[in-house]
Design an enzyme around this catalytic site. Structure first.
Site, PDB file in Angstrom:
ATOM      1  N   TRP A   1     -38.679  12.438 -48.448  1.00 12.06           N
ATOM      2  CA  TRP A   1     -39.057  12.210 -47.049  1.00 12.06           C
ATOM      3  C   TRP A   1     -39.075  13.534 -46.276  1.00 12.06           C
ATOM      4  O   TRP A   1     -39.913  13.748 -45.397  1.00 12.06           O
ATOM      5  CB  TRP A   1     -38.078  11.243 -46.391  1.00 12.06           C
ATOM      6  CG  TRP A   1     -38.316  11.050 -44.921  1.00 12.06           C
ATOM      7  CD1 TRP A   1     -39.234  10.237 -44.333  1.00 12.06           C
ATOM      8  CD2 TRP A   1     -37.611  11.693 -43.842  1.00 12.06           C
ATOM      9  NE1 TRP A   1     -39.148  10.330 -42.962  1.00 12.06           N
ATOM     10  CE2 TRP A   1     -38.167  11.216 -42.633  1.00 12.06           C
ATOM     11  CE3 TRP A   1     -36.571  12.629 -43.781  1.00 12.06           C
ATOM     12  CZ2 TRP A   1     -37.710  11.639 -41.386  1.00 12.06           C
ATOM     13  CZ3 TRP A   1     -36.117  13.046 -42.545  1.00 12.06           C
ATOM     14  CH2 TRP A   1     -36.685  12.555 -41.371  1.00 12.06           C
ATOM     15  N   HIS A   2     -38.175  14.438 -46.627  1.00  9.14           N
ATOM     16  CA  HIS A   2     -38.140  15.725 -45.936  1.00  9.14           C
ATOM     17  C   HIS A   2     -39.291  16.625 -46.361  1.00  9.14           C
ATOM     18  O   HIS A   2     -39.669  17.537 -45.621  1.00  9.14           O
ATOM     19  CB  HIS A   2     -36.807  16.428 -46.199  1.00  9.14           C
ATOM     20  CG  HIS A   2     -35.646  15.819 -45.461  1.00  9.14           C
ATOM     21  ND1 HIS A   2     -34.940  14.735 -45.948  1.00  9.14           N
ATOM     22  CD2 HIS A   2     -35.074  16.130 -44.270  1.00  9.14           C
ATOM     23  CE1 HIS A   2     -33.986  14.420 -45.083  1.00  9.14           C
ATOM     24  NE2 HIS A   2     -34.040  15.243 -44.071  1.00  9.14           N
ATOM     25  N   GLY A   3     -39.829  16.413 -47.542  1.00  8.79           N
ATOM     26  CA  GLY A   3     -40.952  17.221 -48.006  1.00  8.79           C
ATOM     27  C   GLY A   3     -41.145  17.074 -49.499  1.00  8.79           C
ATOM     28  O   GLY A   3     -40.222  16.718 -50.223  1.00  8.79           O
TER      29      GLY A   3
ATOM     30  N   SER B   1     -34.908  10.091 -49.934  1.00  7.32           N
ATOM     31  CA  SER B   1     -34.533  10.837 -48.737  1.00  7.32           C
ATOM     32  C   SER B   1     -34.981  12.291 -48.840  1.00  7.32           C
ATOM     33  O   SER B   1     -35.508  12.859 -47.871  1.00  7.32           O
ATOM     34  CB  SER B   1     -33.016  10.769 -48.530  1.00  7.32           C
ATOM     35  OG  SER B   1     -32.613  11.595 -47.456  1.00  7.32           O
TER      36      SER B   1
END
Length: 481
Positions: free
Chosen positions: A322-324, A319
């Site tokens: 996924w944001h960076g 997770s």
């Protein structure tokens, strides 16, 4: 086309008025065309990427369903998922990795020109890629049949209210709605408009106003110390919540105008008594996606205690990634995973899998909020160095309480009038979320007498018009993901 832009206001009025004039059998086609116009307004090339992902997963889902062996089904599944994951990795990591290589080359004093690809992350790509992958996995599991009608499936992937930042929809919920006859319903339209107004209030009056102070401090972190970091971190917690939940409210309300029900994406998350409860209330469509398609396939909680802890950690690290690809995002996800592991050890389950009953204590609410705010430091900090600086100086000069307090407040650079406006909007948000725990606030208000509810509607519209920042529309935070 941003939800908070004038062009979207014109667009939604035109689409809404024409939608109910189009015969039912063609409405899917009209919404599909409107969705592509909406998306390609940002960049014409985005439409080809959207269509490519749609066509790929549509074809492979059909083939997967017809495949005679499990091996062929898996091959079709991987053929659909791997290209999408690879594209996401390229878009999210190519330039950051090259920037780091440039720094290493510069540190080595090699006289070459810095290289960069400058790959721009297409708006919404993560959300419709995840929605497409979820559909493909559901077909593979036999949860839903593969959709035969390409147009309906294309609308499922591209429906414009949820296209850019969710909520991430599920095919078993949305596809039947697109096929159903949806006559004009006054209560649907009015509910949708009220929810959109509330979303705009959260975005324009709270998130964008708070963002000015937060950006000033976080973008110049080395110039500040002490209490100011605690204040702006709490402000960022409010900002990101109002920015993202505001988007979700606008999206859900917008879909309501067309008789479509999108899933609830936020449920008063800052009234959570644990990190686990926080994630059951925050960005629900994404957290349930990771639960169903990452955590459960890893084994979920039906494994040994240590393997369960590893599954939690992996899920939250994914997770974060996924944001960076920045270390700050990965740490943000990892800390949330570790906190959930700690909770699972403190409050274990019995042999039959049920949780050991425990009473909620009031102190758990502020502690959970404080822990969430602490992790937001990593999420918002521009670099790992900034995050370390901020954390190491949160209590700088606290030995002199009056000086600590005075310096923290004056460093914000907020006038008393602006501070009062922020506080009033914050109280409104807290009251709304608290009331939401007991029921739907909009439905409750709609049942009040006309002389009660209409002044409230007018007041919110006036506040949005007067206090929203003027000028160029600001992007929603989650567009970058």
């Amino acid at each position: 086309m941003l939800f908070n832009s004038m062009s979207f206001g014109i667009f939604i009025v035109i689409v809404f008025l024409l939608y109910y004039l189009v015969p039912h059998r063609y409405r899917w086609c009209f919404l599909l065309a409107a969705s592509y116009v909406f998306y390609m307004n940002l960049h014409i090339g985005y439409g080809f990427l959207l269509f490519g992902a749609t066509a790929l997963t549509y074809i492979l889902a059909r083939r997967l369903e017809q495949a005679p062996t499990t091996a062929l089904k898996k091959r079709c599944l991987l053929s659909g998922i791997l290209p999408l994951v690879l594209l996401l990795l390229i878009y999210k990591t190519a330039d950051p990795l090259i920037d780091r290589l440039n720094l290493l080359v510069g540190a080595g004093r090699l006289s070459i020109q810095p290289v960069t690809l400058r790959i721009l992350l297409p708006a919404g790509i993560s959300f419709y890629f995840f929605q497409s992958m979820g559909y493909l996995i559901d077909v593979y599991r036999g949860k839903i049949p593969a959709e035969r009608h390409f147009g309906y499936y294309a609308l499922f992937v591209s429906f414009f209210p949820q296209l850019l930042a969710g909520p991430i929809g599920r095919a078993d919920s949305l596809l039947p709605q697109y096929k159903k006859i949806r006559p004009f319903r006054y209560d649907n339209v009015t509910y949708g408009l009220k929810l959109m107004v509330w979303g705009y209030f959260k975005k324009l009056v709270i998130a964008d106003v708070f963002a000015g102070v937060v950006n000033q401090v976080y973008n110049n972190a080395s110039s500040y110390v002490g209490l100011v970091f605690i204040i702006v971190t709490v402000m960022f917690a409010v900002e990101i919540y109002c920015d993202f939940s505001g988007y979700s409210d606008i999206a859900i309300g917008c879909a309501k105008l067309f008789g479509i029900d999108l899933m609830t994406n936020f449920k008063s998350p800052y009234y959570s008594f644990s990190i686990k409860e926080f994630w059951s209330r925050w960005h629900i469509s994404l957290s349930t996606w990771f639960r169903d398609y990452v955590y459960i396939p890893l084994g979920g909680n039906r494994v040994s205690k240590w393997r369960h802890s590893l599954n939690l950690l992996i899920t939250f690290l994914v997770s974060g990634f996924w944001h960076g690809s920045s270390l700050t995002y990965i740490l943000w996800g990892g800390i949330h995973g570790l906190l959930q592991i700690l909770e699972s050890w403190l409050y274990p389950k019995t042999r039959n899998g049920t949780a050991v009953s425990r009473r909620r204590h009031f102190w758990q609410l502020p502690v959970t909020f404080a822990l969430v705010c602490f992790t937001w430091i990593f999420f918002r900090a521009n670099t790992m160095q900034d995050a370390v600086w901020i954390i190491s100086r949160l209590f700088w000069d606290i030995g002199r309480p009056m000086n600590y307090l005075q310096t923290g407040i004056t460093c914000l650079g907020v006038s008393p009038a602006a501070a009062a406006g922020m506080l009033l909007s914050l109280i409104t948000l807290a009251a709304y979320d608290l009331a939401s725990l007991r029921g739907d606030v909009i439905n409750l208000l709609s049942r009040k007498k006309c002389f009660v509810r209409w002044p409230v509607y007018v007041l919110f519209l006036v506040v949005i018009a007067l206090f929203a920042p003027k000028g160029v529309a600001t992007e929603f935070i989650y567009f970058q993901f």
